[in-house]
Write a protein that holds these residues in place. Sequence first.
Motif, PDB file in Angstrom:
ATOM      1  N   ILE A  75       6.636  -1.748  16.231  1.00 10.77           N
ATOM      2  CA  ILE A  75       7.553  -1.741  15.096  1.00 10.77           C
ATOM      3  C   ILE A  75       7.980  -0.307  14.798  1.00 10.77           C
ATOM      4  CG2 ILE A  75       6.639  -3.834  14.049  1.00 10.77           C
ATOM      5  CD1 ILE A  75       5.080  -2.079  12.096  1.00 10.77           C
ATOM      6  N   GLU A  76       9.145  -0.170  14.184  1.00 14.76           N
ATOM      7  CA  GLU A  76       9.696   1.147  13.887  1.00 14.76           C
ATOM      8  C   GLU A  76       9.419   1.544  12.447  1.00 14.76           C
ATOM      9  OE1 GLU A  76      13.786   0.756  14.868  1.00 14.76           O
ATOM     10  OE2 GLU A  76      13.422   0.434  17.009  1.00 14.76           O
ATOM     11  N   LYS A  77       9.675   2.802  12.140  1.00 13.09           N
ATOM     12  CA  LYS A  77       9.482   3.301  10.786  1.00 13.09           C
ATOM     13  C   LYS A  77      10.382   2.537   9.823  1.00 13.09           C
ATOM     14  CE  LYS A  77       9.460   7.674   8.189  1.00 13.09           C
ATOM     15  NZ  LYS A  77       9.627   9.136   8.289  1.00 13.09           N
ATOM     16  N   SER A  78       9.811   2.120   8.701  1.00  8.52           N
ATOM     17  CA  SER A  78      10.595   1.369   7.727  1.00  8.52           C
ATOM     18  C   SER A  78      11.596   2.286   7.032  1.00  8.52           C
ATOM     19  CB  SER A  78       9.676   0.730   6.682  1.00  8.52           C
ATOM     20  OG  SER A  78       9.054   1.720   5.883  1.00  8.52           O
ATOM     21  N   ASN A  79      12.671   1.681   6.536  1.00  6.35           N
ATOM     22  CA  ASN A  79      13.704   2.447   5.843  1.00  6.35           C
ATOM     23  C   ASN A  79      14.161   1.666   4.613  1.00  6.35           C
ATOM     24  OD1 ASN A  79      15.632   4.402   5.251  1.00  6.35           O
ATOM     25  ND2 ASN A  79      17.175   3.456   6.584  1.00  6.35           N
ATOM     26  N   PRO A  80      13.291   1.601   3.600  1.00  5.84           N
ATOM     27  CA  PRO A  80      13.612   0.775   2.427  1.00  5.84           C
ATOM     28  C   PRO A  80      14.850   1.254   1.690  1.00  5.84           C
ATOM     29  CG  PRO A  80      11.729   2.190   1.987  1.00  5.84           C
ATOM     30  CD  PRO A  80      12.026   2.315   3.448  1.00  5.84           C
ATOM     31  N   VAL A  81      15.689   0.300   1.309  1.00  5.85           N
ATOM     32  CA  VAL A  81      16.887   0.575   0.515  1.00  5.85           C
ATOM     33  C   VAL A  81      16.673  -0.043  -0.857  1.00  5.85           C
ATOM     34  CG1 VAL A  81      19.377   0.257   0.346  1.00  5.85           C
ATOM     35  CG2 VAL A  81      18.299   0.524   2.591  1.00  5.85           C
ATOM     36  N   GLN A  82      16.931   0.738  -1.907  1.00  6.66           N
ATOM     37  CA  GLN A  82      16.637   0.273  -3.254  1.00  6.66           C
ATOM     38  C   GLN A  82      17.706  -0.712  -3.719  1.00  6.66           C
ATOM     39  OE1 GLN A  82      13.640   1.379  -3.987  1.00  6.66           O
ATOM     40  NE2 GLN A  82      13.776   2.644  -2.153  1.00  6.66           N
ATOM     41  N   VAL A  83      17.570  -1.965  -3.229  1.00  4.95           N
ATOM     42  CA  VAL A  83      18.515  -3.035  -3.560  1.00  4.95           C
ATOM     43  C   VAL A  83      17.738  -4.177  -4.196  1.00  4.95           C
ATOM     44  CG1 VAL A  83      20.194  -4.678  -2.655  1.00  4.95           C
ATOM     45  CG2 VAL A  83      20.003  -2.390  -1.638  1.00  4.95           C
ATOM     46  N   THR A  84      18.278  -4.735  -5.247  1.00  2.03           N
ATOM     47  CA  THR A  84      17.603  -5.830  -5.938  1.00  2.03           C
ATOM     48  C   THR A  84      17.493  -7.043  -5.014  1.00  2.03           C
ATOM     49  OG1 THR A  84      18.536  -5.062  -8.013  1.00  2.03           O
ATOM     50  CG2 THR A  84      17.630  -7.284  -7.989  1.00  2.03           C
ATOM     51  N   ARG A  85      16.357  -7.684  -5.021  1.00  5.18           N
ATOM     52  CA  ARG A  85      16.140  -8.828  -4.155  1.00  5.18           C
ATOM     53  C   ARG A  85      16.825 -10.070  -4.725  1.00  5.18           C
ATOM     54  NH1 ARG A  85      11.980 -10.212  -2.219  1.00  5.18           N
ATOM     55  NH2 ARG A  85      10.542  -8.499  -2.442  1.00  5.18           N
ATOM     56  N   ASP A 221       5.875   5.139   8.583  1.00  2.00           N
ATOM     57  CA  ASP A 221       5.700   5.082  10.027  1.00  2.00           C
ATOM     58  C   ASP A 221       4.562   4.113  10.360  1.00  2.00           C
ATOM     59  OD1 ASP A 221       4.234   6.208  12.624  1.00  2.00           O
ATOM     60  OD2 ASP A 221       6.333   6.828  12.715  1.00  2.00           O
ATOM     61  N   PRO A 222       4.716   3.246  11.367  1.00  2.00           N
ATOM     62  CA  PRO A 222       3.674   2.257  11.670  1.00  2.00           C
ATOM     63  C   PRO A 222       2.379   2.852  12.192  1.00  2.00           C
ATOM     64  CG  PRO A 222       5.386   2.224  13.352  1.00  2.00           C
ATOM     65  CD  PRO A 222       5.891   3.093  12.246  1.00  2.00           C
ATOM     66  N   ASP A 223       2.404   4.111  12.618  1.00 11.26           N
ATOM     67  CA  ASP A 223       1.192   4.769  13.111  1.00 11.26           C
ATOM     68  C   ASP A 223       0.598   5.739  12.095  1.00 11.26           C
ATOM     69  OD1 ASP A 223       1.187   3.511  15.629  1.00 11.26           O
ATOM     70  OD2 ASP A 223       2.636   4.959  16.400  1.00 11.26           O
ATOM     71  N   THR A 224       1.447   6.504  11.413  1.00  8.21           N
ATOM     72  CA  THR A 224       0.968   7.599  10.563  1.00  8.21           C
ATOM     73  C   THR A 224       1.232   7.397   9.083  1.00  8.21           C
ATOM     74  OG1 THR A 224       3.042   8.821  10.891  1.00  8.21           O
ATOM     75  CG2 THR A 224       1.248   9.251  12.449  1.00  8.21           C
ATOM     76  N   GLY A 254      -1.026  -1.610   8.948  1.00  7.55           N
ATOM     77  CA  GLY A 254      -2.186  -1.159   9.719  1.00  7.55           C
ATOM     78  C   GLY A 254      -2.199   0.305  10.086  1.00  7.55           C
ATOM     79  N   TYR A 255      -1.264   1.111   9.551  1.00 11.31           N
ATOM     80  CA  TYR A 255      -1.236   2.530   9.919  1.00 11.31           C
ATOM     81  C   TYR A 255      -2.473   3.258   9.390  1.00 11.31           C
ATOM     82  CZ  TYR A 255      -0.134   4.258   5.193  1.00 11.31           C
ATOM     83  OH  TYR A 255      -0.204   4.592   3.856  1.00 11.31           O
ATOM     84  N   CYS A 256      -2.774   4.402  10.008  1.00 13.97           N
ATOM     85  CA  CYS A 256      -3.829   5.292   9.517  1.00 13.97           C
ATOM     86  C   CYS A 256      -3.239   6.693   9.400  1.00 13.97           C
ATOM     87  CB  CYS A 256      -5.029   5.298  10.457  1.00 13.97           C
ATOM     88  SG  CYS A 256      -6.417   6.315   9.869  1.00 13.97           S
ATOM     89  N   MET A 257      -3.153   7.189   8.189  1.00 17.41           N
ATOM     90  CA  MET A 257      -2.581   8.507   7.964  1.00 17.41           C
ATOM     91  C   MET A 257      -3.481   9.578   8.590  1.00 17.41           C
ATOM     92  SD  MET A 257      -1.578  10.324   4.307  1.00 17.41           S
ATOM     93  CE  MET A 257      -0.375   9.056   3.874  1.00 17.41           C
ATOM     94  N   PRO A 258      -2.929  10.470   9.430  1.00 18.23           N
ATOM     95  CA  PRO A 258      -3.745  11.536  10.030  1.00 18.23           C
ATOM     96  C   PRO A 258      -4.400  12.404   8.958  1.00 18.23           C
ATOM     97  CG  PRO A 258      -1.589  11.401  11.078  1.00 18.23           C
ATOM     98  CD  PRO A 258      -1.523  10.526   9.866  1.00 18.23           C
ATOM     99  N   ASP A 259      -5.563  12.935   9.282  1.00 18.08           N
ATOM    100  CA  ASP A 259      -6.305  13.734   8.301  1.00 18.08           C
ATOM    101  C   ASP A 259      -5.502  14.937   7.821  1.00 18.08           C
ATOM    102  OD1 ASP A 259      -8.385  11.981   8.447  1.00 18.08           O
ATOM    103  OD2 ASP A 259      -9.673  13.236   9.703  1.00 18.08           O
ATOM    104  N   GLU A 260      -4.730  15.554   8.728  1.00 21.65           N
ATOM    105  CA  GLU A 260      -3.947  16.730   8.308  1.00 21.65           C
ATOM    106  C   GLU A 260      -2.855  16.329   7.307  1.00 21.65           C
ATOM    107  OE1 GLU A 260      -2.472  15.633  12.547  1.00 21.65           O
ATOM    108  OE2 GLU A 260      -4.373  15.701  11.422  1.00 21.65           O
ATOM    109  N   ASN A 261      -2.312  15.116   7.471  1.00 21.96           N
ATOM    110  CA  ASN A 261      -1.321  14.626   6.511  1.00 21.96           C
ATOM    111  C   ASN A 261      -1.957  14.315   5.159  1.00 21.96           C
ATOM    112  OD1 ASN A 261       0.289  14.750   8.774  1.00 21.96           O
ATOM    113  ND2 ASN A 261       1.289  12.792   8.417  1.00 21.96           N
ATOM    114  N   LYS A 262      -3.180  13.790   5.209  1.00 22.49           N
ATOM    115  CA  LYS A 262      -3.894  13.519   3.953  1.00 22.49           C
ATOM    116  C   LYS A 262      -4.127  14.826   3.186  1.00 22.49           C
ATOM    117  CE  LYS A 262      -6.309   9.548   5.918  1.00 22.49           C
ATOM    118  NZ  LYS A 262      -7.507   9.129   6.652  1.00 22.49           N
TER     119      LYS A 262
END
Length: 468
Positions: A75-85, A221-224, A254-262
């Motif tokens: 899967i690719e990085k999400s790109n949420p758009v602030q639109v009412t559902r 991001d699905p990984d980070t 299911g991503y895991c943020m890298p320690d340096e990013n944390k």
Amino acid sequence: MYIRTAETLEQQIMDEVLKIGDKLPSVRLLGKELGISVSTCLQAYYHLESKGLIESRPQSGYYVCFNPSRFPNKIEKSNPVQVTRTKNVETIIEQVYDDFSLKGITRFSLSVPSPEILPLAKLNKSMIQALRDLPANGTSYEQIQGNDLLRRQVARWSLHWGGHLHARDLITTSGCMNAITYCLMALTSPGDTIVVESPVYFGMLRFAQSIGLKVLELPTDPDTGVDPDDVARALQQHKVKACFFVTNFSNPTGYCMPDENKKALVKLLSLYGVPLIEDDLYGDVYFGKSRPKSCKSFDEEGNVLWCSSISKTLAPGYRVGWVAPGKYAEKVKRLKMYHSITSATAQQQAIASFLASGSYEFHLRKLRQTLHANSLLFTRAIGEYFPEGVKLSNPRGGFILWLELDKKIDTYNLYHEAMQHKISIAPGTMFTLQDRYQNCMRLSYGMQWTPEIDKALKKLGNLVKGMM
């Protein structure tokens, strides 16, 4: 030794040094080559077989039966758009939860480990012992901050991720979600803006909405996970009152943020004076060699409110959780007193005794092996049974998969189709406040792998094909 041997062979399979159909060395030959016993080689092969990576053929030996090139696309990085559902998501969530009471359902929708992979007998013994040890057999109120033995055991366990907590730093709660709600109430007022990942756990979204908060969903991001640079832009453009992130093996991607990013995130939020609510519910269920750190590991100012529980690893129904609220401890403690006075007495004592006995570490080792094997088995099944073009997360821990299907598939409709076959999924639209993720779904692999599970995945894949 057998784990190390299995890991070496697994890496060769993943790198396609060993390809599907290749015959592995006999246990005697492998033992001679590596200088280990035949029984150790057999244990390594059994371990790989349990993950669905190799298979035994009578009177022939072991063969590779797993091909990583058949994995669905990531899967690719999400790109949420602030639109009412447009959909009533509350209705969708209620339907999925109401189905929990039905019997005979394959619950891919439920993000908790199933009973058959939990140490129920040992838990029962701990509960019986707790009732014997507690004053008035556990019928009296526990102290407001929580069971002292439990808080000491959680503080001891925090050394695994560099937490350096003390019992006085912790407040027990009725599960992790209860800890999160106290934190949100302590930090915000109606009309305030909070920042979250996207997609994100629906329970937190619903509660934030119910107390009048504005939710800003960030690309993930699905990984980070969430990029600290995106957080910085949000802080510059909005008046943010708090952030909420599931930093280790997020639900649902299911991503895991890298320690340096944390570390960078903690420093950034400290600079802006914005607190972080960290949901670290899945951190102990890692598939690598060591547990990832938490943002709390880098918190020197008490600006991180670290929330967790044993609901995803040991006893979902006990509702035992905790929070280390840092400099907001008095506010959180006061809210707990107002809303519940204290937490369940017997359950806290039982979990405290279980942790103190060392049984939790032994259980986690087995649980991680089971779930890692399941993640590979589910991935292989999805690659085989679902249409080409399906995208899938690749978690390194936890027990959640996030699938992205063809744009023409509405997973809410798929949910209703699947329930006709007694299969429950979590439609993707549950995990956002925006008009997104209609073609996505969350699947849990937190159960014992059986032929019935394989058949359910095959049926689900066929249903998806039929909707295209």
